[in-house]
Structures are given as C-alpha cells and as structure tokens.
Design an enzyme around this catalytic site. Structure first.
Site, PDB file in Angstrom:
ATOM      1  CB  CYS A   2     -44.204  33.381 109.562  1.00  0.00           C
ATOM      2  SG  CYS A   2     -42.488  33.153 109.963  1.00  0.00           S
ATOM      3  NE  ARG A  27     -47.809  36.358 105.523  1.00  0.00           N
ATOM      4  CZ  ARG A  27     -48.192  37.471 106.131  1.00  0.00           C
ATOM      5  NH1 ARG A  27     -49.257  38.119 105.709  1.00  0.00           N
ATOM      6  NH2 ARG A  27     -47.539  37.938 107.161  1.00  0.00           N
ATOM      7  CD1 TRP A  74     -39.199  33.346 104.126  1.00  0.00           C
ATOM      8  CD2 TRP A  74     -38.318  34.589 105.771  1.00  0.00           C
ATOM      9  NE1 TRP A  74     -38.183  34.109 103.590  1.00  0.00           N
ATOM     10  CE2 TRP A  74     -37.630  34.879 104.572  1.00  0.00           C
ATOM     11  CE3 TRP A  74     -37.933  35.254 106.927  1.00  0.00           C
ATOM     12  CZ2 TRP A  74     -36.587  35.804 104.509  1.00  0.00           C
ATOM     13  CZ3 TRP A  74     -36.892  36.169 106.863  1.00  0.00           C
ATOM     14  CH2 TRP A  74     -36.229  36.438 105.660  1.00  0.00           C
ATOM     15  CG  ASN A 100     -46.266  35.094 111.579  1.00  0.00           C
ATOM     16  OD1 ASN A 100     -46.028  33.895 111.652  1.00  0.00           O
ATOM     17  ND2 ASN A 100     -47.190  35.599 110.775  1.00  0.00           N
ATOM     18  N   GLY A 101     -42.646  36.823 113.716  1.00  0.00           N
ATOM     19  CA  GLY A 101     -41.897  37.891 114.371  1.00  0.00           C
ATOM     20  C   GLY A 101     -40.632  37.329 114.999  1.00  0.00           C
ATOM     21  CD  GLU A 483     -38.926  47.506  90.617  1.00  0.00           C
ATOM     22  OE1 GLU A 483     -38.191  47.685  91.603  1.00  0.00           O
ATOM     23  OE2 GLU A 483     -39.875  46.701  90.637  1.00  0.00           O
ATOM     24  CE  LYS A 487     -39.710  43.157  90.759  1.00  0.00           C
ATOM     25  NZ  LYS A 487     -39.995  44.319  91.513  1.00  0.00           N
ATOM     26  CD  GLU A 490     -37.897  40.806  93.307  1.00  0.00           C
ATOM     27  OE1 GLU A 490     -37.998  40.729  94.532  1.00  0.00           O
ATOM     28  OE2 GLU A 490     -38.477  41.687  92.651  1.00  0.00           O
ATOM     29  CG  HIS A 506     -17.484  57.677  87.193  1.00  0.00           C
ATOM     30  ND1 HIS A 506     -16.426  58.557  87.105  1.00  0.00           N
ATOM     31  CD2 HIS A 506     -18.547  58.305  86.639  1.00  0.00           C
ATOM     32  CE1 HIS A 506     -16.852  59.678  86.541  1.00  0.00           C
ATOM     33  NE2 HIS A 506     -18.129  59.549  86.239  1.00  0.00           N
ATOM     34  CE  LYS A 605     -46.419  41.048  97.355  1.00  0.00           C
ATOM     35  NZ  LYS A 605     -45.640  41.687  96.268  1.00  0.00           N
TER      36      LYS A 605
END
Ligand code: F6R
Length: 610
Positions: A2, A27, A74, A100-101, A483, A487, A490, A506, A605
């Site tokens: 948010c 964000r 968000w 926010n939170g 990584e 990438k 996402e 395995h 973000k």
C-alpha cells in the site's frame, strides 16, 4: 505494498495526490482512492483498479481542495473492491483515514464497537480505526488526542493518516512498523509512505519512528509519541533526484534498471575499493570492524532476491573469511527462537530496508545481543536506521517490482565486505589485489553482457510459451539458478524451479523431456566438469538447454541449443555477471506474453506486512 500520500497547503491537492499515487504505483496495489475536505465537507472517491481510472473519475468531478489524502491498497483483509479501498470513514462521514499495515486485534475491537452500535461497511481491518477514533471524538477529545488514544488500543502495524472535517486545518499521521515520512515545503506540507511520492515538491524529509504521531498543518508540524511525550525531529535533506525515479525513455522500469547496472555497480563501489592495498574501505563498518574480526559466526537473513544474495555471500564469507556462515529466511529466523550471542554478527540484506520479516529479525537479534548489520539500498529506511552498523549498496531507486540492479549491487557490496574482513584476517595482499581488480572490472563486463540483449530477446521468443523451466547451477552459481527462476516466475507466471545441478538426479530429472527448457549456469570454475556431466544427463533425456558459459568455452556450444557467453572473472564475482542474461530472459519472455512486468499480479515492491 500500500502507498500513502497526503497534502495540506495553499494549492489544489487533487492533482498533487494523483501525481503522488502514480509515483507509488510501483509498490504494487489493486485499488486506489482519495479523500479531501472542501468547505468543511469531506469527499471520498475510490475504485478497484488503477490510479488512472481514479484520475479519470476525478477529472469529471472537478474537485478542488487544500487538504487531502490518497492511497493505493494492496489487499490483506477483504478482496480488492471499491468498498474495501481506502479512505475509510466514520459513520457521519466527518473523518476519513488511510492505512498501511495490519491491525492484528481488529476483530476484538470490531466486536466491542459493534456492541456499541457501530455499523461496518467493509471487510477491512482498517475500518475499525475510523470507528475507534470516532468513539474518542464522541467523548469530546480533539482529533489528535482521539487518534493517540485509539492507537494505544491497537496491536499490529500501521502507517496512518487521518483527516477530520471539523478540524480541517490538520493532518494526523502516525507510524508503527510501516514507513511514513513528512515532506516539509513552503506554505505546504506532505506526508507519504516513501519519498518518491513527494520528491517533485520537496527534498526536506522527516522520518517518523515507530510509536510517533504527528500533527501537520500548512506551515508547521509537531511530533509526539502516542503516549504524548514530545519528540524533536530533524529535517533531513535527501539527495535523490526525479530523473532517478523516471523511466528515462525505456518502456519499463525493469528494463531501465537492468540496463543501468553498469552505472549502479559503479556507484556501489565508488570510493570503496583500494586496489593497491587489495582491500576495501567501508565507512559504515569502521566503528565495528574489530568486533567483526572476532566473531564466531556470521548469520545472514533476508527475503526473496535479497536472500539469494545472502546465499552467494555465504560462499564468499566461508571461502575467504573462513568463519562459519549461515543464511536463513528472515520469516523463519524470527519465529524459531534463534540462538544468538554477542559473538554472532547478523547481516540483514534488504533493498527496501522495510521488509517486515527482515526488520523483525533485526529487532530479535538486537534483543538477544547479536551484532546487527544492515545491507540496504533505501537510505534512511527502517533497517538501515535500526542496525548497529551497515553499508548502503547505492544502487539508486529501484522501482520495478522484480529486483535486478539491487541484486547485483548487493553482491558487489558483499564482495567488498568479504574483501575488507578477509584482508584484516589472513587473505594475502596478492589475492586481495586480484579480487579488487576483478571487482573494478565488473561494471564494464556487465555493459558487455547487456550488448547481448537482442540475442536474448530472440531466445525469449522461442521459449515464451513454455509451461515450466528448470534453472541449474553449482557452487556460487546455485543461488543464481534460484534467482533466475524467481525472476521468471514472478513476472511471466511461468512455473520455474532453481536447483543445485547435482540435486537434479534426486528428483527433478523426472521432469525432463522435450518440453522442458533447462537453463544451466555453467561458467568455467571449479565445478565446471561436473556441470558438463549434468548437461549431458539432461541432453540424454531430450531436455532443451540454454547455457550461460564463459567466453572462450567452445566445447559447450555443441552440447546445448543456445549459449550466452559472459566474460571471465574470479569465481566469487561470477554471479554478478551470470544473473544479467537471466534478468533479460525473464523480462523479454514476460513482455512477449503481454504482461505488466513492472507491477506483476499479487506482488508488492516493499513487503511491509508479514
Ligand atoms: C524479487 C523481489 C523480492 C524481494 C523481497 C525482499 O524480485 O524483489 O523477492 O527481494 O521481497 O525485499 P527487500 O530486499 O526489499 O527486503
């Protein structure tokens, strides 16, 4: 996550709030809204979806006001829709707030408020705050005091801003666990969840700390704790520029940030590399270096991409500093009752410096007496400020949700930290010089790799319809496999797994067939021969292979479908080079699939909730 922006001053706040919200779009969010007070009456406009839709509605309404708040939400409690979007109001519509939170005890508070006759519109935790503050207003308190008293009853996290139509000359803002700043202007003041929202108007910033609450008017501000103790705040002048947070001609922030890595890496090492002495100079660690030479153990905690950087650092620290090093997800670390003592140095790696789990892990470490060291990008962020010492990575603002340049800058700064400590222990000057020289060449080598952009785009075109991808690497390049897979998943929503190449036998080898692209990170290093065997195993099962290999490696060409060459460097720095083609591959695949690479679905973000 948010975003918050607020304005009080002598201008029309509506375009300023929209501009601020656009700056916060990076964000990640799913709905947006603003609230203003005009001639003592409050107006709220909000919708599911983009800030541009909100802007279109506001243009038709032609609202004007000198005080207002804007929010991008968000979703955490309640689906993304107009009702759950912020601002939230009290019943008589005189008070509205943005938040926010997460209010953890909202159910308990809601029950009590409902028993007292309050009716709720939304499914959010935030709405309880509007009614809770209202309940104190009804007892005769002014808006500042009512907010203070309400917050004393709240468990959880908040960056919060409140406006009350009956006291229309003030914004009340408070912080606990979610960042909030005051932007100080001339005959105007701003509040925001991050400086990018106000940068076009002021560079004079006050950072609120947890437990602080501010009363902000057109020409003044006053900060107290929620328990009413006075707090003296310093105004800090920030150096960030607007250019740094614009797209600069690129179609997406992500591509711009990938392409600016030669520059961001140069900034990360500027003034810090002492090539002749074969070491590094890091002002942020000077006061603590003797303690670091004497630690029994290094711990590294972080989330996501920053955690991958931590995994590379584990290899660096153990190879060169020769001190046991453990890497752990911050979210696990904070809840598993970790054993930490004063001879443990714990690194907290975070681009944003605000990630809730990493911040909580830092606080836990400090409580238990460990040395807390921040490796952050955002200057003045919570992790940077609360660490005992630390190093900024100086990558510049990273707006694209998928982290790219922050990762490579984290890696180069972790290499500098390794060099500094290792040289003070037992790394020879010759070896130190070799590493320092290699570090100094990295920005130009990354620039060379970026020239392969067109070739990587062609490969992306060929593989964009794949349903799964496997990324394999060994040693220093195993975290790069993780990584690369992160990438891709996402931003392209293609399922991708990163694995240590030897682990393939395995289990994951069962997945390999002609529909499975496998990306091997296979530069020439100590594990090269072994990874070649792994390539053969995949080839024998019909897998389609893309390899990242060292320049001059002609042998690999005949074994794989595509090879992308990276320049030679020392093993510890190879991840900085090998990850760049993977960033470009993920970017191009996502663009070719027509996806929003800068704001992928469901992602934020800066993850300021657990
Ligand atoms: C992935 C990504 C996230 C972040 C993670 C930690 O591209 O950006 O995985 O790395 O949320 O964020 P910071 O580094 O801000 O603590």
């Amino acid at each position: 996550m948010c975003g918050i922006v607020g304005y009080i001053g002598n201008k029309n706040c509506v375009p300023l709030l929209i501009e601020g919200l656009k700056r916060l779009e990076y964000r990640g969010y799913d709905s947006a809204g603003i609230g203003i007070i005009d001639e003592g009456i409050s107006f709220i406009v909000k919708n599911k979806g983009k800030v541009s839709e909100l802007q279109n509605r506001l243009e038709v309404l032609n609202l004007k006001a000198n005080i207002g708040l804007g929010h991008t939400r968000w979703a955490t409690h309640g689906i993304p829709n107009e009702i759950n979007a912020h601002p939230h109001q009290n019943e008589e519509g005189t008070l509205f707030l943005i938040h926010n939170g997460i209010i953890e005890n909202y159910k308990t508070i809601k029950k009590v408020l409902q028993q007292n006759g309050y009716k709720f519109q939304s499914e959010t935790d935030t709405e309880v705050l509007a009614h809770l503050i209202d309940s104190f207003l009804r007892k005769g308190f002014d808006i500042f005091k009512a907010t203070q008293l309400a917050l004393q009853e709240v468990d959880g996290t908040y960056g919060l801003a409140v406006i009350y139509a009956k006291e229309p000359d003030r914004i009340i803002a408070a912080r606990k666990g979610s960042p909030l700043i005051i932007g100080v202007g001339q005959n105007e003041n701003f509040i925001a969840s991050d400086v990018s929202a106000v940068l076009a108007h002021t560079k004079n910033i006050i950072y609120l700390e947890d437990g602080e609450i501010a009363l902000i008017t057109e020409n003044d501000y006053q900060v107290k704790t929620i328990h009413n103790e006075e707090v003296i705040k310093e105004v800090e002048e920030i150096s960030m520029t607007l250019d740094e947070i614009d797209k600069g001609g690129y179609p997406h922030f992500m591509l711009k940030e990938i392409m600016e890595q030669p520059e961001s890496l140069r900034n990360s090492i500027r003034g810090r590399l002492l090539i002749d002495e074969g070491t590094a100079k890091l002002g942020g660690l000077e006061n603590i270096i003797d303690d670091l030479l004497d630690v029994d153990r290094f711990l590294i905690t972080a989330c996501g991409t920053s955690w991958h950087a931590g995994l590379v650092a584990e290899y660096m620290f153990e190879q060169f500093i020769r001190v046991p090093t453990e890497v752990e997800y911050a979210s696990e670390f904070r809840y598993r009752n970790p054993i930490i003592n004063k001879k443990d140095a714990v690194f907290f790696i975070s681009q944003s410096g605000e990630t809730a789990d990493t911040l909580a892990a830092l606080r836990e470490t400090k409580l238990r007496g460990g040395i807390a060291l921040g490796v952050c990008n955002v200057v003045g962020s919570s992790i940077a400020r609360e660490s005992d010492s630390g190093v900024y990575i100086h990558a510049g603002p990273e707006i694209g949700v998928a982290s790219t340049k922050a990762f490579t800058s984290q890696l180069i700064v972790l290499a500098l930290i390794t060099l500094l400590i290792a040289r003070r222990k037992n790394l020879s000057i010759e070896n130190g010089r070799e590493i320092a020289k290699a570090i100094s060449k990295i920005p130009d080598q990354v620039a060379e790799i970026l020239k392969l952009n067109n070739k990587i785009e062609e490969i992306a075109d060929e593989f964009k319809d794949a349903k799964n991808f496997l990324y394999l690497g060994r040693g220093y390049n195993f975290p790069v496999a993780l990584e690369g897979a992160l990438k891709l998943k996402e931003i392209s929503y293609i399922h991708a797994e990163g694995y240590p190449a030897a682990e393939m036998k395995h289990g994951p080898i069962a997945l390999i067939d002609e529909n499975m692209p496998v990306v091997f990170i296979a530069p020439k290093d100590a594990t090269y021969d072994k990874i070649i065997s792994n390539i053969q195993e995949v080839k024998a099962r019909g897998g389609r292979i893309i390899a990242i290999a060292s320049e001059g490696d002609d042998e690999i060409k005949d074994m794989v479908e595509h090879v992308i060459y990276i320049p030679q460097t020392v093993a510890m720095l190879k991840p900085i080079l090998s990850v760049v083609p993977l960033q470009l591959l993920a970017y191009h695949i996502a663009v070719k699939k027509g996806l929003n690479v800068d704001q992928p679905r469901n992602l934020a973000k800066s993850v300021t909730v657990e």
